[in-house]
Structure formats: C-alpha cells, structure tokens
Design a protein around this motif. Structure first.
Motif, PDB file in Angstrom:
ATOM      1  N   THR A 141      33.331 -69.868 -61.490  1.00 57.58           N
ATOM      2  CA  THR A 141      32.595 -68.712 -60.996  1.00 57.58           C
ATOM      3  C   THR A 141      33.491 -67.492 -61.056  1.00 57.58           C
ATOM      4  N   HIS A 142      32.910 -66.333 -61.223  1.00 57.69           N
ATOM      5  CA  HIS A 142      33.667 -65.089 -61.286  1.00 57.69           C
ATOM      6  C   HIS A 142      33.937 -64.608 -59.861  1.00 57.69           C
ATOM      7  N   TYR A 143      35.125 -64.137 -59.619  1.00 54.54           N
ATOM      8  CA  TYR A 143      35.523 -63.697 -58.284  1.00 54.54           C
ATOM      9  C   TYR A 143      36.101 -62.302 -58.374  1.00 54.54           C
ATOM     10  N   GLN A 144      35.680 -61.404 -57.507  1.00 48.12           N
ATOM     11  CA  GLN A 144      36.183 -60.034 -57.539  1.00 48.12           C
ATOM     12  C   GLN A 144      36.450 -59.533 -56.123  1.00 48.12           C
ATOM     13  N   VAL A 145      37.510 -58.760 -55.970  1.00 44.99           N
ATOM     14  CA  VAL A 145      37.866 -58.149 -54.691  1.00 44.99           C
ATOM     15  C   VAL A 145      37.158 -56.804 -54.595  1.00 44.99           C
ATOM     16  N   THR A 146      36.623 -56.501 -53.429  1.00 39.71           N
ATOM     17  CA  THR A 146      35.987 -55.207 -53.207  1.00 39.71           C
ATOM     18  C   THR A 146      36.984 -54.274 -52.535  1.00 39.71           C
ATOM     19  N   ARG A 147      37.170 -53.088 -53.134  1.00 39.36           N
ATOM     20  CA  ARG A 147      38.100 -52.092 -52.595  1.00 39.36           C
ATOM     21  C   ARG A 147      37.406 -50.740 -52.556  1.00 39.36           C
ATOM     22  N   PRO A 148      37.948 -49.809 -51.763  1.00 38.67           N
ATOM     23  CA  PRO A 148      37.412 -48.439 -51.790  1.00 38.67           C
ATOM     24  C   PRO A 148      37.523 -47.850 -53.204  1.00 38.67           C
ATOM     25  N   MET A 149      36.545 -47.032 -53.584  1.00 36.80           N
ATOM     26  CA  MET A 149      36.496 -46.452 -54.923  1.00 36.80           C
ATOM     27  C   MET A 149      37.784 -45.698 -55.273  1.00 36.80           C
ATOM     28  N   GLN A 150      38.349 -44.982 -54.314  1.00 40.29           N
ATOM     29  CA  GLN A 150      39.569 -44.210 -54.569  1.00 40.29           C
ATOM     30  C   GLN A 150      40.714 -45.130 -55.015  1.00 40.29           C
ATOM     31  N   ILE A 151      40.862 -46.279 -54.355  1.00 39.71           N
ATOM     32  CA  ILE A 151      41.909 -47.238 -54.723  1.00 39.71           C
ATOM     33  C   ILE A 151      41.620 -47.812 -56.111  1.00 39.71           C
ATOM     34  N   GLN A 152      40.367 -48.188 -56.362  1.00 39.64           N
ATOM     35  CA  GLN A 152      39.987 -48.733 -57.666  1.00 39.64           C
ATOM     36  C   GLN A 152      40.334 -47.755 -58.787  1.00 39.64           C
ATOM     37  N   GLN A 153      40.023 -46.481 -58.579  1.00 40.12           N
ATOM     38  CA  GLN A 153      40.303 -45.463 -59.591  1.00 40.12           C
ATOM     39  C   GLN A 153      41.811 -45.299 -59.797  1.00 40.12           C
ATOM     40  N   GLN A 154      42.563 -45.339 -58.720  1.00 35.43           N
ATOM     41  CA  GLN A 154      44.027 -45.220 -58.806  1.00 35.43           C
ATOM     42  C   GLN A 154      44.615 -46.397 -59.590  1.00 35.43           C
ATOM     43  N   LEU A 155      44.125 -47.599 -59.326  1.00 32.43           N
ATOM     44  CA  LEU A 155      44.624 -48.779 -60.027  1.00 32.43           C
ATOM     45  C   LEU A 155      44.262 -48.733 -61.509  1.00 32.43           C
ATOM     46  N   LYS A 156      43.032 -48.341 -61.799  1.00 30.21           N
ATOM     47  CA  LYS A 156      42.602 -48.251 -63.195  1.00 30.21           C
ATOM     48  C   LYS A 156      43.410 -47.194 -63.954  1.00 30.21           C
ATOM     49  N   ALA A 157      43.661 -46.052 -63.316  1.00 24.52           N
ATOM     50  CA  ALA A 157      44.458 -45.001 -63.950  1.00 24.52           C
ATOM     51  C   ALA A 157      45.875 -45.504 -64.241  1.00 24.52           C
ATOM     52  N   ALA A 158      46.462 -46.265 -63.317  1.00 26.59           N
ATOM     53  CA  ALA A 158      47.807 -46.810 -63.520  1.00 26.59           C
ATOM     54  C   ALA A 158      47.800 -47.808 -64.680  1.00 26.59           C
ATOM     55  N   TYR A 159      46.756 -48.618 -64.772  1.00 31.06           N
ATOM     56  CA  TYR A 159      46.632 -49.567 -65.887  1.00 31.06           C
ATOM     57  C   TYR A 159      46.514 -48.816 -67.214  1.00 31.06           C
ATOM     58  N   LEU A 160      45.645 -47.819 -67.283  1.00 30.05           N
ATOM     59  CA  LEU A 160      45.450 -47.054 -68.511  1.00 30.05           C
ATOM     60  C   LEU A 160      46.716 -46.294 -68.916  1.00 30.05           C
ATOM     61  N   ALA A 161      47.487 -45.855 -67.927  1.00 29.35           N
ATOM     62  CA  ALA A 161      48.726 -45.119 -68.205  1.00 29.35           C
ATOM     63  C   ALA A 161      49.783 -46.004 -68.866  1.00 29.35           C
ATOM     64  N   LYS A 162      49.626 -47.313 -68.784  1.00 28.92           N
ATOM     65  CA  LYS A 162      50.572 -48.235 -69.422  1.00 28.92           C
ATOM     66  C   LYS A 162      50.501 -48.123 -70.951  1.00 28.92           C
ATOM     67  N   GLY A 163      49.377 -47.630 -71.472  1.00 27.51           N
ATOM     68  CA  GLY A 163      49.240 -47.418 -72.912  1.00 27.51           C
ATOM     69  C   GLY A 163      48.692 -48.611 -73.662  1.00 27.51           C
ATOM     70  N   VAL A 164      48.406 -48.406 -74.940  1.00 27.49           N
ATOM     71  CA  VAL A 164      47.753 -49.430 -75.758  1.00 27.49           C
ATOM     72  C   VAL A 164      48.659 -50.628 -76.040  1.00 27.49           C
ATOM     73  N   GLY A 165      49.954 -50.459 -75.939  1.00 28.89           N
ATOM     74  CA  GLY A 165      50.880 -51.561 -76.188  1.00 28.89           C
ATOM     75  C   GLY A 165      51.038 -52.518 -75.018  1.00 28.89           C
ATOM     76  N   TYR A 166      50.523 -52.136 -73.874  1.00 30.50           N
ATOM     77  CA  TYR A 166      50.655 -52.969 -72.669  1.00 30.50           C
ATOM     78  C   TYR A 166      49.757 -54.192 -72.788  1.00 30.50           C
ATOM     79  N   ARG A 167      50.312 -55.364 -72.545  1.00 26.89           N
ATOM     80  CA  ARG A 167      49.551 -56.606 -72.582  1.00 26.89           C
ATOM     81  C   ARG A 167      49.540 -57.239 -71.198  1.00 26.89           C
ATOM     82  N   PRO A 168      48.370 -57.312 -70.561  1.00 33.72           N
ATOM     83  CA  PRO A 168      48.284 -57.944 -69.248  1.00 33.72           C
ATOM     84  C   PRO A 168      48.733 -59.406 -69.319  1.00 33.72           C
TER      85      PRO A 168
END
Length: 173
Positions: free
Chosen positions: A25-52
C-alpha cells in the motif's frame, strides 16, 4: 529473546503493509503546505544530477518520499532524506513537536560509511509499514555522529551504563 520479539514485530508490520490485492500500500506523511514546498524546493535545488537513494521512486524517477533531512548538508542525513520515515534532524523543531504531540523520541545515530546503518535503513527505514508505525507513535530524529560527536558520546555512555559495554556500538562503527 529480544531478537525473536523484534523479528515478530517487524514481520507483523510487514504484513500490515499489504492491501487486499497483495501489493504494498502507498503511505504518505501529511505536512503543512509551507513545509512541503520548502522540501520540494530543496530537492529541486539538488539539480538534475542528483539521484535519490531509495527504492521508492515514481514512474518519472522522482522520489516518492521526502523528509526534512533534504535540508541538511550531512551526507549521512541526506542518505535518509527519501525514507518513508518522517525524519527530523537533531534540533528544537523535533523536540517541540514531540512535546506538543506528547510522543516519545525515536533516536537513530549513525554515519554514512557504517555497514549496519545501511542494513538498518534497507530493512527498517525503507519499509513503509515500519515507517507508518514510527511516524504515528514517535518523533523520529536522525543524527550524524560525525557532525554531532557530543550527542553520540552522551547516548552511547547512557546505553553502556544501562546495558553494559557489550551492548555498545558495533565493531564496524
């Protein structure tokens, strides 16, 4: 005895992760939108070479999970930035949340080249049902012992005083 109890708990949690179709089953954490946006921006800032570093990827290769460790500089903490566990770095935000929600702290201390830290991540922290349990019942804090040797020393001393030196850090760490 403790090993058998832990194995039974992990097996139970693993079975709970599967839906009626027998697929995870898929599992997801619910966070305030501001935190979600901050985390996504930090992920995107890693650039195209970043591999999770995770087994949980979307069809486009992006990580399914993203936690507050993506905001950190430590290589060890960044390794866990895509675990389904809602990790917090050591800091006041984690302790304030634990107090506000009246939850205990789940503390994990390790470092980037430790074999057993990688095993624990693969077998436990990447497991969605274990993550769900941790996220529901604890505030999870991840500490890089190389960045915070003072915290590592304090907790290792406490563990050894309570359980004896044999229960201390593994020989590889």
């Amino acid at each position: 005895m403790h090993t058998k109890l832990l194995a039974a708990l992990l097996l139970t949690l693993s079975w709970q992760a599967f839906g009626a179709e027998g697929r995870p089953t898929h599992y997801q954490v619910t966070r305030p939108m501001q935190i979600q946006q901050q985390l996504k921006a930090a992920y995107l800032a890693k650039g195209v070479g970043y591999r999770p570093r995770t087994e949980h990827l979307e069809a486009d290769g992006s990580p399914r999970y993203l936690n507050r460790l993506i905001l950190e500089d430590s290589p060890y903490l960044l390794q866990h930035a895509h675990n389904p566990v809602d990790w917090y770095p050591w800091g006041e935000a984690a302790f304030a949340k634990a107090k506000r929600e009246n939850k205990p702290i789940f503390l994990s201390i390790g470092y980037s080249t430790c074999h057993w830290c990688h095993v624990m991540e693969r077998e436990s922290f990447e497991n969605e049902s274990i993550a769900r349990f941790l996220n529901e019942h604890f505030i999870a804090i991840k500490v890089d012992r190389e960045s915070h040797p003072d915290i590592d020393e304090t907790y290792m001393t406490a563990v050894m005083l309570m359980t004896g030196p044999a229960a201390g850090r593994c020989r590889a760490c």
